[in-house]
Write a protein that holds these residues in place. Structure first.
Motif, PDB file in Angstrom:
ATOM      1  N   LEU A  70       0.829  -1.203   0.000  1.00  0.00           N
ATOM      2  CA  LEU A  70       0.000   0.000   0.000  1.00  0.00           C
ATOM      3  C   LEU A  70       0.865   1.255   0.000  1.00  0.00           C
ATOM      4  O   LEU A  70       0.607   2.210  -0.750  1.00  0.00           O
ATOM      5  N   ALA A  71       1.897   1.242   0.837  1.00  0.00           N
ATOM      6  CA  ALA A  71       2.759   2.422   0.948  1.00  0.00           C
ATOM      7  C   ALA A  71       3.479   2.711  -0.362  1.00  0.00           C
ATOM      8  O   ALA A  71       3.595   3.870  -0.790  1.00  0.00           O
TER       9      ALA A  71
ATOM     10  N   GLU B 268      -7.828   0.318   7.822  1.00  0.00           N
ATOM     11  CA  GLU B 268      -6.464   0.199   7.315  1.00  0.00           C
ATOM     12  C   GLU B 268      -6.140   1.329   6.331  1.00  0.00           C
ATOM     13  O   GLU B 268      -5.057   1.946   6.403  1.00  0.00           O
ATOM     14  N   ILE B 269      -7.061   1.628   5.439  1.00  0.00           N
ATOM     15  CA  ILE B 269      -6.829   2.702   4.459  1.00  0.00           C
ATOM     16  C   ILE B 269      -6.893   4.068   5.139  1.00  0.00           C
ATOM     17  O   ILE B 269      -6.172   4.999   4.759  1.00  0.00           O
TER      18      ILE B 269
ATOM     19  N   GLU C 272      -5.862   4.673   8.186  1.00  0.00           N
ATOM     20  CA  GLU C 272      -4.553   4.816   8.833  1.00  0.00           C
ATOM     21  C   GLU C 272      -3.478   5.146   7.808  1.00  0.00           C
ATOM     22  O   GLU C 272      -2.575   5.952   8.074  1.00  0.00           O
ATOM     23  N   LEU C 273      -3.558   4.536   6.631  1.00  0.00           N
ATOM     24  CA  LEU C 273      -2.635   4.842   5.542  1.00  0.00           C
ATOM     25  C   LEU C 273      -2.747   6.315   5.152  1.00  0.00           C
ATOM     26  O   LEU C 273      -1.741   6.997   4.931  1.00  0.00           O
ATOM     27  N   THR C 274      -3.970   6.812   5.099  1.00  0.00           N
ATOM     28  CA  THR C 274      -4.218   8.206   4.749  1.00  0.00           C
ATOM     29  C   THR C 274      -3.520   9.143   5.732  1.00  0.00           C
ATOM     30  O   THR C 274      -2.870  10.118   5.334  1.00  0.00           O
TER      31      THR C 274
ATOM     32  N   ARG D 253      -0.946   8.612   7.499  1.00  0.00           N
ATOM     33  CA  ARG D 253       0.508   8.458   7.551  1.00  0.00           C
ATOM     34  C   ARG D 253       1.234   9.070   6.362  1.00  0.00           C
ATOM     35  O   ARG D 253       2.469   9.169   6.396  1.00  0.00           O
ATOM     36  N   HIS D 254       0.529   9.462   5.311  1.00  0.00           N
ATOM     37  CA  HIS D 254       1.229   9.773   4.061  1.00  0.00           C
ATOM     38  C   HIS D 254       1.010  11.187   3.557  1.00  0.00           C
ATOM     39  O   HIS D 254       0.920  11.417   2.346  1.00  0.00           O
TER      40      HIS D 254
END
Length: 368
Positions: free
Chosen positions: A130-131, A172-173, A175-177, A179-180
Motif C-alpha cells: 500500500l505504501a 487500514e486505508i 490509517e494509511l491516509t 501516515r502519508h
C-alpha cells in the motif's frame, strides 16, 4: 458580480461562454477518479506491458467502448468498466505515469486545483505494498506539477485515498491516509457499489479520521436515496458528499414553492458541499437527460453544489465540457460557474494558506 454576457434567444445561454472560454477559466476538480481518467493510448500501452486483454485495440475504439459500456443506467455495470483500467495500474511505473498524466490533463483543461481519488487496495495484484503504491502516485503528481510549473501553468494536485465500501479495509486505508501527508495525501473517501453497503459500515474508519483531524468525503445519494446522504452526514460526519443528487427526492416540488424534507434541509443548512458529476449521473441512471438532472434545481435552492467529472475516460468528458452542458441546458452564466468554483475552493482538502493561494489564482485570472 453580474454577468453582462448577451443571451442567445434560442437557448438563453450566454454566447460568450463557449467551450473554448470555459476551458480557459480557472476551475477546481474535487471528484475525479484516477483510474477513471486514463488516456486511451496510455491504457493500451500499460495493458500490453502486463498482458491484460482489452476490448479494443486503438485509442479511438477503446474510448468508444468505455463510453458505451458505461451507458447502462446501472452504477454496478458502470463500475465493471474499471476492471480494465485497474488491471493496467499494478506497478509503480504505471501508477506514476497515470498520476503524472492526470496533472497535465487537468492543466490542459484550465484546472488550477484537483484531487485525484483512487483505491490503493485495488493495486496489489502484482505485489505492491500500500505504501509503495501511494508513494508512486504521490511522485507522479509531484513530477506532473513540476512539469506544469516549468511550462508556466502552475497547478496544485492532491490525492484522496479511497476504501472500497464492500470490503473490510476501511480502517487500514484510513490509517494509511493519516501516515502519508508527505505523498500529497489530503483526505479519504469510500466508493464502490452503494446499495447494500451503507456508509456506517466503515464507521471505525471515520471515527479514526475524526480523531486524527483528517478530512473525508463519502459517496452517497447516487445509487441510494436521501437516507444514504443522511447517514453519511449525521452518523459518519462527512465533510463533503460525493454526488448527493438524490437529495432531490427529499424536496417536494409539487407546490408553488419547493419544500425541503429533513435530510435536504440538514445538508443545505449545514452547507455540506455536494460533488456533482452530471454526465456520470446520466450514465448511472440518476436522470434520463441533462434537462432532467437535479443539479440546476439544487444550485438554485442554495445547496453547496460543486461540479466535477467523476471519470473522464468513462464519461468521455472534461470539466469544461461538464460546465458547457450546464450552460447549454440550463443557461448557466459566468456567475453560476464562478459560484460553484468558489464553493469548490472552500471545500478543498487543503490548509488555509494553500486555499488562499488557490482562491487568489482564481480571482486573478477570472474575467472581470
Amino acid at each position: 458580480m453580474t454577468s453582462t454576457a448577451p443571451a442567445d434567444p434560442r437557448t438563453g445561454s450566454p454566447r460568450t461562454l463557449d467551450r473554448t472560454r470555459l476551458r480557459d477559466l480557472p476551475k477546481v476538480a474535487l471528484h475525479d477518479h484516477l483510474d477513471g481518467g486514463l488516456r486511451p493510448r496510455t491504457l493500451l500501452e500499460l495493458a500490453a506491458e502486463v498482458g491484460h486483454p482489452l476490448p479494443a485495440d486503438t485509442p479511438a475504439a477503446l474510448a468508444d467502448w468505455f463510453f458505451e459500456a458505461a451507458n447502462s443506467g446501472s452504477l454496478e455495470r458502470y463500475l465493471e468498466t474499471f476492471e480494465h483500467t485497474v488491471a493496467a495500474m499494478q506497478t509503480e511505473a504505471a501508477l506514476h505515469r497515470v498520476a503524472y498524466e492526470f496533472v497535465l490533463d487537468q492543466v490542459d483543461d484550465g484546472v488550477v486545483y484537483a484531487e485525484a481519488r483512487w483505491a490503493p487496495e485495488q493495486h496489489q495484484r502484482r505485489g505492491l505494498t500500500l505504501a509503495a503504491a501511494v508513494r508512486a502516485v504521490g511522485d507522479g503528481l509531484k513530477d506532473g506539477m513540476a512539469a506544469a510549473r516549468r511550462d508556466g501553468h502552475p497547478i496544485i494536485v492532491r490525492q484522496l485515498l479511497t476504501a472500497m465500501r464492500h470490503a473490510d479495509r476501511g480502517l487500514e486505508i484510513a490509517e494509511l491516509t493519516a501516515r502519508h501527508e508527505e505523498d500529497l495525501v489530503a483526505g479519504f473517501d469510500i466508493a464502490g457499489a452503494e446499495a447494500g453497503f451503507p456508509p456506517s459500515r466503515q464507521l471505525d474508519a471515520f471515527r479514526y479520521l475524526e480523531h486524527e483531524g483528517v478530512p473525508y468525503t463519502i459517496h452517497a445519494g447516487e445509487a441510494v436515496g436521501p437516507e444514504s446522504v443522511r447517514e453519511a452526514v449525521e452518523v459518519c460526519h462527512a465533510s463533503r458528499i460525493g454526488h448527493g443528487v438524490r437529495l432531490i427526492e427529499d424536496i417536494d416540488l409539487t407546490g408553488p414553492e419547493p419544500v425541503l424534507g429533513e435530510t435536504a434541509a440538514l445538508v443545505r443548512d449545514a452547507r455540506i458541499p455536494l460533488e456533482v458529476c452530471p454526465s456520470s449521473n446520466l450514465q448511472t441512471g440518476v436522470a434520463a437527460t441533462m434537462a432532467d438532472h437535479p443539479v440546476d434545481r439544487l444550485h438554485r435552492l442554495g445547496f453547496e453544489v460543486t461540479i466535477s467529472c467523476d471519470n473522464r475516460l468513462v464519461s468521455r468528458t472534461t470539466l469544461s465540457r461538464e460546465y458547457a452542458l450546464l450552460v447549454e441546458t440550463f443557461g448557466w452564466t459566468l456567475d453560476d460557474v464562478r459560484t460553484t468554483v468558489d464553493r469548490a475552493v472552500r471545500a478543498a482538502f487543503v490548509d488555509d494558506d494553500t486555499r488562499e493561494r488557490i482562491a487568489g489564482r482564481v480571482d486573478r485570472t477570472w474575467p472581470h
